[in-house]
Design a protein around this motif. Structure first.
Motif, PDB file in Angstrom:
ATOM      1  N   GLU A  41       0.847  -1.196   0.000  1.00 60.33           N
ATOM      2  CA  GLU A  41       0.000   0.000   0.000  1.00 60.33           C
ATOM      3  C   GLU A  41       0.883   1.246   0.000  1.00 60.33           C
ATOM      4  O   GLU A  41       0.489   2.299  -0.499  1.00 60.33           O
ATOM      5  N   LEU A  42       2.066   1.111   0.597  1.00 55.75           N
ATOM      6  CA  LEU A  42       3.118   2.122   0.487  1.00 55.75           C
ATOM      7  C   LEU A  42       4.215   1.480  -0.357  1.00 55.75           C
ATOM      8  O   LEU A  42       5.055   0.745   0.155  1.00 55.75           O
ATOM      9  N   PRO A  43       4.209   1.712  -1.669  1.00 58.93           N
ATOM     10  CA  PRO A  43       5.156   1.039  -2.566  1.00 58.93           C
ATOM     11  C   PRO A  43       6.600   1.458  -2.304  1.00 58.93           C
ATOM     12  O   PRO A  43       6.852   2.533  -1.740  1.00 58.93           O
ATOM     13  N   PRO A  44       7.553   0.641  -2.706  1.00 62.57           N
ATOM     14  CA  PRO A  44       8.961   1.000  -2.584  1.00 62.57           C
ATOM     15  C   PRO A  44       9.250   2.343  -3.241  1.00 62.57           C
ATOM     16  O   PRO A  44       8.770   2.622  -4.333  1.00 62.57           O
ATOM     17  N   GLY A  45      10.021   3.168  -2.534  1.00 66.67           N
ATOM     18  CA  GLY A  45      10.372   4.481  -3.062  1.00 66.67           C
ATOM     19  C   GLY A  45       9.434   5.601  -2.652  1.00 66.67           C
ATOM     20  O   GLY A  45       9.708   6.773  -2.898  1.00 66.67           O
ATOM     21  N   THR A  46       8.317   5.256  -1.993  1.00 66.02           N
ATOM     22  CA  THR A  46       7.353   6.270  -1.561  1.00 66.02           C
ATOM     23  C   THR A  46       7.934   7.138  -0.445  1.00 66.02           C
ATOM     24  O   THR A  46       8.505   6.621   0.513  1.00 66.02           O
ATOM     25  N   LYS A  47       7.785   8.440  -0.579  1.00 65.95           N
ATOM     26  CA  LYS A  47       8.265   9.349   0.459  1.00 65.95           C
ATOM     27  C   LYS A  47       7.168   9.544   1.502  1.00 65.95           C
ATOM     28  O   LYS A  47       6.005   9.780   1.157  1.00 65.95           O
ATOM     29  N   ILE A  48       7.526   9.403   2.767  1.00 68.76           N
ATOM     30  CA  ILE A  48       6.561   9.609   3.844  1.00 68.76           C
ATOM     31  C   ILE A  48       7.188  10.533   4.885  1.00 68.76           C
ATOM     32  O   ILE A  48       8.404  10.655   4.969  1.00 68.76           O
ATOM     33  N   SER A  49       6.329  11.178   5.649  1.00 66.23           N
ATOM     34  CA  SER A  49       6.843  12.095   6.669  1.00 66.23           C
ATOM     35  C   SER A  49       6.220  11.797   8.016  1.00 66.23           C
ATOM     36  O   SER A  49       5.079  11.322   8.106  1.00 66.23           O
ATOM     37  N   GLU A  50       6.972  12.085   9.061  1.00 62.67           N
ATOM     38  CA  GLU A  50       6.478  11.889  10.417  1.00 62.67           C
ATOM     39  C   GLU A  50       5.223  12.716  10.656  1.00 62.67           C
ATOM     40  O   GLU A  50       4.246  12.230  11.238  1.00 62.67           O
ATOM     41  N   LYS A  51       5.244  13.952  10.193  1.00 67.29           N
ATOM     42  CA  LYS A  51       4.121  14.854  10.443  1.00 67.29           C
ATOM     43  C   LYS A  51       2.845  14.343   9.783  1.00 67.29           C
ATOM     44  O   LYS A  51       1.776  14.324  10.397  1.00 67.29           O
ATOM     45  N   GLU A  52       2.954  13.909   8.522  1.00 66.68           N
ATOM     46  CA  GLU A  52       1.765  13.433   7.809  1.00 66.68           C
ATOM     47  C   GLU A  52       1.186  12.191   8.473  1.00 66.68           C
ATOM     48  O   GLU A  52      -0.038  12.076   8.623  1.00 66.68           O
ATOM     49  N   ILE A  53       2.063  11.270   8.870  1.00 64.11           N
ATOM     50  CA  ILE A  53       1.589  10.040   9.525  1.00 64.11           C
ATOM     51  C   ILE A  53       0.985  10.374  10.887  1.00 64.11           C
ATOM     52  O   ILE A  53      -0.073   9.851  11.263  1.00 64.11           O
ATOM     53  N   ALA A  54       1.651  11.258  11.631  1.00 65.14           N
ATOM     54  CA  ALA A  54       1.141  11.647  12.952  1.00 65.14           C
ATOM     55  C   ALA A  54      -0.222  12.315  12.831  1.00 65.14           C
ATOM     56  O   ALA A  54      -1.140  12.034  13.621  1.00 65.14           O
ATOM     57  N   ASP A  55      -0.368  13.176  11.836  1.00 69.15           N
ATOM     58  CA  ASP A  55      -1.658  13.847  11.624  1.00 69.15           C
ATOM     59  C   ASP A  55      -2.736  12.843  11.233  1.00 69.15           C
ATOM     60  O   ASP A  55      -3.881  12.920  11.705  1.00 69.15           O
ATOM     61  N   GLU A  56      -2.385  11.908  10.371  1.00 70.85           N
ATOM     62  CA  GLU A  56      -3.353  10.906   9.922  1.00 70.85           C
ATOM     63  C   GLU A  56      -3.830  10.039  11.080  1.00 70.85           C
ATOM     64  O   GLU A  56      -5.017   9.729  11.196  1.00 70.85           O
ATOM     65  N   LEU A  57      -2.881   9.647  11.939  1.00 70.68           N
ATOM     66  CA  LEU A  57      -3.224   8.760  13.056  1.00 70.68           C
ATOM     67  C   LEU A  57      -3.701   9.518  14.286  1.00 70.68           C
ATOM     68  O   LEU A  57      -4.093   8.911  15.271  1.00 70.68           O
ATOM     69  N   ASN A  58      -3.605  10.853  14.198  1.00 69.14           N
ATOM     70  CA  ASN A  58      -4.010  11.716  15.323  1.00 69.14           C
ATOM     71  C   ASN A  58      -3.215  11.393  16.582  1.00 69.14           C
ATOM     72  O   ASN A  58      -3.766  11.212  17.666  1.00 69.14           O
ATOM     73  N   VAL A  59      -1.882  11.299  16.399  1.00 74.84           N
ATOM     74  CA  VAL A  59      -0.979  11.052  17.517  1.00 74.84           C
ATOM     75  C   VAL A  59       0.155  12.068  17.451  1.00 74.84           C
ATOM     76  O   VAL A  59       0.307  12.792  16.467  1.00 74.84           O
ATOM     77  N   SER A  60       0.964  12.122  18.500  1.00 73.85           N
ATOM     78  CA  SER A  60       2.117  13.019  18.486  1.00 73.85           C
ATOM     79  C   SER A  60       3.200  12.445  17.569  1.00 73.85           C
ATOM     80  O   SER A  60       3.165  11.278  17.194  1.00 73.85           O
ATOM     81  N   ARG A  61       4.195  13.253  17.259  1.00 71.97           N
ATOM     82  CA  ARG A  61       5.235  12.797  16.340  1.00 71.97           C
ATOM     83  C   ARG A  61       6.243  11.858  17.008  1.00 71.97           C
ATOM     84  O   ARG A  61       6.915  11.087  16.323  1.00 71.97           O
ATOM     85  N   THR A  62       6.317  11.888  18.340  1.00 73.60           N
ATOM     86  CA  THR A  62       7.327  11.061  19.025  1.00 73.60           C
ATOM     87  C   THR A  62       7.146   9.570  18.767  1.00 73.60           C
ATOM     88  O   THR A  62       8.101   8.889  18.363  1.00 73.60           O
TER      89      THR A  62
END
Length: 224
Positions: free
Chosen positions: A27-48
């Motif tokens: 679902e996240l193919p090889p080479g996909t760029k991801i960021s801590e902030k985007e994932i944290a916002d999506e999951l509604n959690v802190s970045r730590t």
């Protein structure tokens, strides 16, 4: 352990397992760029906890954290694929021989049930579930011979191998051959034909090698 520590730990684990599942399922193919902030916002959690999950996934070679550039889902390393396949082939030939010597009835039933479900999923073209059943088929062999810890160790070493397998199975692979070989392995275990079972397992685990060049041509940006 404080409540705050428990929440932090569970959030970190949730972030880790969710991201790992997405990567392994492509679902996240090889080479996909991801960021801590985007994932944290999506999951509604802190970045730590997300940062800690990123670090753990990087240790497992599923993420590449590049200073000043960002974080990428790691590409599939064919050298790691071959190493994982090599180790798995050596171990599983021994495992299937042990199955021929002694394999409890309850595990024979589990294999029968697993194979029956494979046929159902193949008819319905549910390839994601087929991959899971394929994994379960091999796991049953390890568990039926009392080698649960060996299976767990093998899974860690086979991350890149499994990513390639799933990519292959989602790319119009011939599932009939795979299921047919599962059925033959089962019958050889029941008949206690050790040498034939070893040879069949070897052939089975080398199927993925045949498709590597095709996949590399079809998805060149997925590989290194």
């Amino acid at each position: 352990m404080s409540t705050e520590q428990k929440i932090k730990g569970s959030t970190r684990a949730y972030s880790y397992y969710l991201l790992k599942d997405r990567i392994l399922r492509l679902e996240l193919p090889p080479g996909t760029k991801i960021s801590e902030k985007e994932i944290a916002d999506e999951l509604n959690v802190s970045r730590t906890p997300v940062r800690e999950a990123f670090m753990k996934l990087a240790e497992e070679e599923l993420l590449d954290i590049i200073p000043q550039s960002g974080t990428l889902v790691s590409r599939i390393h064919l050298a790691h694929v071959e190493e994982g396949r090599f180790i798995r082939e050596k171990l599983e030939k021994e495992i299937v021989e042990l199955c021929c010597e002694h394999f409890p009835e309850e595990f024979k039933f589990k294999l029968e049930t697993n194979i029956a479900m494979q046929d159902v999923c193949a008819d319905k073209k549910n390839y994601q579930k087929l991959f899971e059943l394929d994994e379960e088929f091999h796991q049953i062999l390890f568990h039926g011979t009392g080698k649960q810890r060996t299976w767990k160790m093998l899974q860690q070493l086979n991350i890149h191998f499994n990513r390639l397998r799933l990519l292959r199975l989602l790319s119009d692979s011939n599932w009939e051959d795979i299921i047919s070989q599962h059925k033959q392995i089962y019958q050889l275990i029941v008949k206690k034909e050790r040498e034939q079972a070893r040879k069949m397992m070897e052939n089975h685990l080398r199927l993925v090698v045949v498709d590597q060049d095709i996949l590399r041509e079809k998805y060149p940006h997925y590989f290194v």
